[in-house]
Scaffold this motif. Sequence first.
Motif, PDB file in Angstrom:
ATOM      1  N   TRP A   6       0.837  -1.209   0.000  1.00  0.00           N
ATOM      2  CA  TRP A   6       0.000   0.000   0.000  1.00  0.00           C
ATOM      3  C   TRP A   6       0.867   1.253   0.000  1.00  0.00           C
ATOM      4  O   TRP A   6       0.570   2.222  -0.713  1.00  0.00           O
ATOM      5  CB  TRP A   6      -0.920   0.027   1.230  1.00  0.00           C
ATOM      6  CG  TRP A   6      -2.245  -0.603   0.976  1.00  0.00           C
ATOM      7  CD1 TRP A   6      -2.681  -1.799   1.443  1.00  0.00           C
ATOM      8  CD2 TRP A   6      -3.310  -0.076   0.178  1.00  0.00           C
ATOM      9  NE1 TRP A   6      -3.953  -2.047   0.978  1.00  0.00           N
ATOM     10  CE2 TRP A   6      -4.362  -1.009   0.205  1.00  0.00           C
ATOM     11  CE3 TRP A   6      -3.475   1.082  -0.555  1.00  0.00           C
ATOM     12  CZ2 TRP A   6      -5.550  -0.823  -0.473  1.00  0.00           C
ATOM     13  CZ3 TRP A   6      -4.671   1.274  -1.238  1.00  0.00           C
ATOM     14  CH2 TRP A   6      -5.692   0.330  -1.178  1.00  0.00           C
ATOM     15  N   PHE A   9       2.356   1.657  -3.377  1.00  0.00           N
ATOM     16  CA  PHE A   9       1.327   2.142  -4.295  1.00  0.00           C
ATOM     17  C   PHE A   9       1.103   3.641  -4.115  1.00  0.00           C
ATOM     18  O   PHE A   9       1.018   4.379  -5.096  1.00  0.00           O
ATOM     19  CB  PHE A   9       0.016   1.383  -4.097  1.00  0.00           C
ATOM     20  CG  PHE A   9      -1.142   2.035  -4.782  1.00  0.00           C
ATOM     21  CD1 PHE A   9      -1.225   2.064  -6.164  1.00  0.00           C
ATOM     22  CD2 PHE A   9      -2.145   2.644  -4.051  1.00  0.00           C
ATOM     23  CE1 PHE A   9      -2.291   2.677  -6.806  1.00  0.00           C
ATOM     24  CE2 PHE A   9      -3.210   3.255  -4.677  1.00  0.00           C
ATOM     25  CZ  PHE A   9      -3.283   3.276  -6.055  1.00  0.00           C
ATOM     26  N   ALA A  10       0.994   4.102  -2.869  1.00  0.00           N
ATOM     27  CA  ALA A  10       0.754   5.525  -2.618  1.00  0.00           C
ATOM     28  C   ALA A  10       1.892   6.385  -3.156  1.00  0.00           C
ATOM     29  O   ALA A  10       1.660   7.421  -3.806  1.00  0.00           O
ATOM     30  CB  ALA A  10       0.563   5.770  -1.127  1.00  0.00           C
ATOM     31  N   LEU A  12       4.053   5.566  -5.534  1.00  0.00           N
ATOM     32  CA  LEU A  12       4.050   5.494  -6.992  1.00  0.00           C
ATOM     33  C   LEU A  12       2.896   6.285  -7.606  1.00  0.00           C
ATOM     34  O   LEU A  12       3.054   6.869  -8.680  1.00  0.00           O
ATOM     35  CB  LEU A  12       3.994   4.039  -7.450  1.00  0.00           C
ATOM     36  CG  LEU A  12       5.263   3.223  -7.241  1.00  0.00           C
ATOM     37  CD1 LEU A  12       5.037   1.771  -7.639  1.00  0.00           C
ATOM     38  CD2 LEU A  12       6.431   3.808  -7.989  1.00  0.00           C
ATOM     39  N   ALA A  13       1.755   6.316  -6.954  1.00  0.00           N
ATOM     40  CA  ALA A  13       0.622   7.091  -7.474  1.00  0.00           C
ATOM     41  C   ALA A  13       0.951   8.578  -7.486  1.00  0.00           C
ATOM     42  O   ALA A  13       0.699   9.275  -8.479  1.00  0.00           O
ATOM     43  CB  ALA A  13      -0.627   6.822  -6.654  1.00  0.00           C
ATOM     44  N   VAL A  14       1.524   9.077  -6.403  1.00  0.00           N
ATOM     45  CA  VAL A  14       1.911  10.495  -6.354  1.00  0.00           C
ATOM     46  C   VAL A  14       3.002  10.765  -7.380  1.00  0.00           C
ATOM     47  O   VAL A  14       2.950  11.753  -8.117  1.00  0.00           O
ATOM     48  CB  VAL A  14       2.365  10.885  -4.928  1.00  0.00           C
ATOM     49  CG1 VAL A  14       2.982  12.267  -4.922  1.00  0.00           C
ATOM     50  CG2 VAL A  14       1.192  10.831  -3.968  1.00  0.00           C
ATOM     51  N   GLY A  16       3.494   9.156 -10.068  1.00  0.00           N
ATOM     52  CA  GLY A  16       2.878   9.067 -11.388  1.00  0.00           C
ATOM     53  C   GLY A  16       2.226  10.368 -11.810  1.00  0.00           C
ATOM     54  O   GLY A  16       2.358  10.801 -12.955  1.00  0.00           O
ATOM     55  N   PHE A  17       1.527  11.012 -10.882  1.00  0.00           N
ATOM     56  CA  PHE A  17       0.926  12.314 -11.202  1.00  0.00           C
ATOM     57  C   PHE A  17       1.996  13.347 -11.505  1.00  0.00           C
ATOM     58  O   PHE A  17       1.833  14.176 -12.405  1.00  0.00           O
ATOM     59  CB  PHE A  17       0.036  12.798 -10.056  1.00  0.00           C
ATOM     60  CG  PHE A  17      -1.294  12.118 -10.010  1.00  0.00           C
ATOM     61  CD1 PHE A  17      -2.205  12.253 -11.043  1.00  0.00           C
ATOM     62  CD2 PHE A  17      -1.646  11.324  -8.941  1.00  0.00           C
ATOM     63  CE1 PHE A  17      -3.436  11.626 -11.019  1.00  0.00           C
ATOM     64  CE2 PHE A  17      -2.874  10.683  -8.894  1.00  0.00           C
ATOM     65  CZ  PHE A  17      -3.769  10.838  -9.937  1.00  0.00           C
ATOM     66  N   PRO A  74       4.155   5.737 -13.608  1.00  0.00           N
ATOM     67  CA  PRO A  74       2.693   5.661 -13.727  1.00  0.00           C
ATOM     68  C   PRO A  74       2.182   4.267 -14.085  1.00  0.00           C
ATOM     69  O   PRO A  74       1.156   3.827 -13.570  1.00  0.00           O
ATOM     70  CB  PRO A  74       2.366   6.666 -14.833  1.00  0.00           C
ATOM     71  CG  PRO A  74       3.507   7.609 -14.837  1.00  0.00           C
ATOM     72  CD  PRO A  74       4.703   6.795 -14.459  1.00  0.00           C
ATOM     73  N   ALA A  77       2.290   2.122 -10.976  1.00  0.00           N
ATOM     74  CA  ALA A  77       1.185   2.465 -10.070  1.00  0.00           C
ATOM     75  C   ALA A  77      -0.117   1.834 -10.554  1.00  0.00           C
ATOM     76  O   ALA A  77      -0.902   1.315  -9.748  1.00  0.00           O
ATOM     77  CB  ALA A  77       1.037   3.981  -9.961  1.00  0.00           C
ATOM     78  N   LEU A  78      -0.341   1.834 -11.853  1.00  0.00           N
ATOM     79  CA  LEU A  78      -1.558   1.207 -12.383  1.00  0.00           C
ATOM     80  C   LEU A  78      -1.540  -0.306 -12.193  1.00  0.00           C
ATOM     81  O   LEU A  78      -2.578  -0.909 -11.900  1.00  0.00           O
ATOM     82  CB  LEU A  78      -1.717   1.528 -13.867  1.00  0.00           C
ATOM     83  CG  LEU A  78      -2.450   2.808 -14.186  1.00  0.00           C
ATOM     84  CD1 LEU A  78      -2.556   2.999 -15.693  1.00  0.00           C
ATOM     85  CD2 LEU A  78      -3.817   2.843 -13.569  1.00  0.00           C
ATOM     86  N   PHE A  81      -2.484  -0.812  -8.674  1.00  0.00           N
ATOM     87  CA  PHE A  81      -3.901  -0.497  -8.494  1.00  0.00           C
ATOM     88  C   PHE A  81      -4.774  -1.667  -8.950  1.00  0.00           C
ATOM     89  O   PHE A  81      -5.675  -2.103  -8.227  1.00  0.00           O
ATOM     90  CB  PHE A  81      -4.261   0.767  -9.277  1.00  0.00           C
ATOM     91  CG  PHE A  81      -5.739   1.042  -9.311  1.00  0.00           C
ATOM     92  CD1 PHE A  81      -6.388   1.529  -8.193  1.00  0.00           C
ATOM     93  CD2 PHE A  81      -6.482   0.787 -10.451  1.00  0.00           C
ATOM     94  CE1 PHE A  81      -7.751   1.778  -8.222  1.00  0.00           C
ATOM     95  CE2 PHE A  81      -7.836   1.020 -10.492  1.00  0.00           C
ATOM     96  CZ  PHE A  81      -8.476   1.521  -9.364  1.00  0.00           C
TER      97      PHE A  81
END
Length: 90
Positions: A6, A9-10, A12-14, A16-17, A74, A77-78, A81
Amino acid sequence: MLPVIWTLFAVLAVGGFIMIAAYWLDVQERPDLSVPARIGWSAAVLLFPLSIPAYAFAGGPGWPTFLRLASLVPAAALILFFGFVFGAFS
């Protein structure tokens, strides 16, 4: 192991943006791209897991190695997800 995934993921998500924004800004500021090429690369942001690495590795922006590797963030991260969505991690 789930808290580690988790957290990854968090992060990598940030990241990615941030990479999506860096990609879009780089496309807009390249004077060597024609207007149709800029529009095409900008529209390609809708397919960001594919377009950002394609731009970084084959698009000729001259990014350093770190940013070329970061262009895969990104997509990673996907992958995480969808791993959560389909229950790959427990």
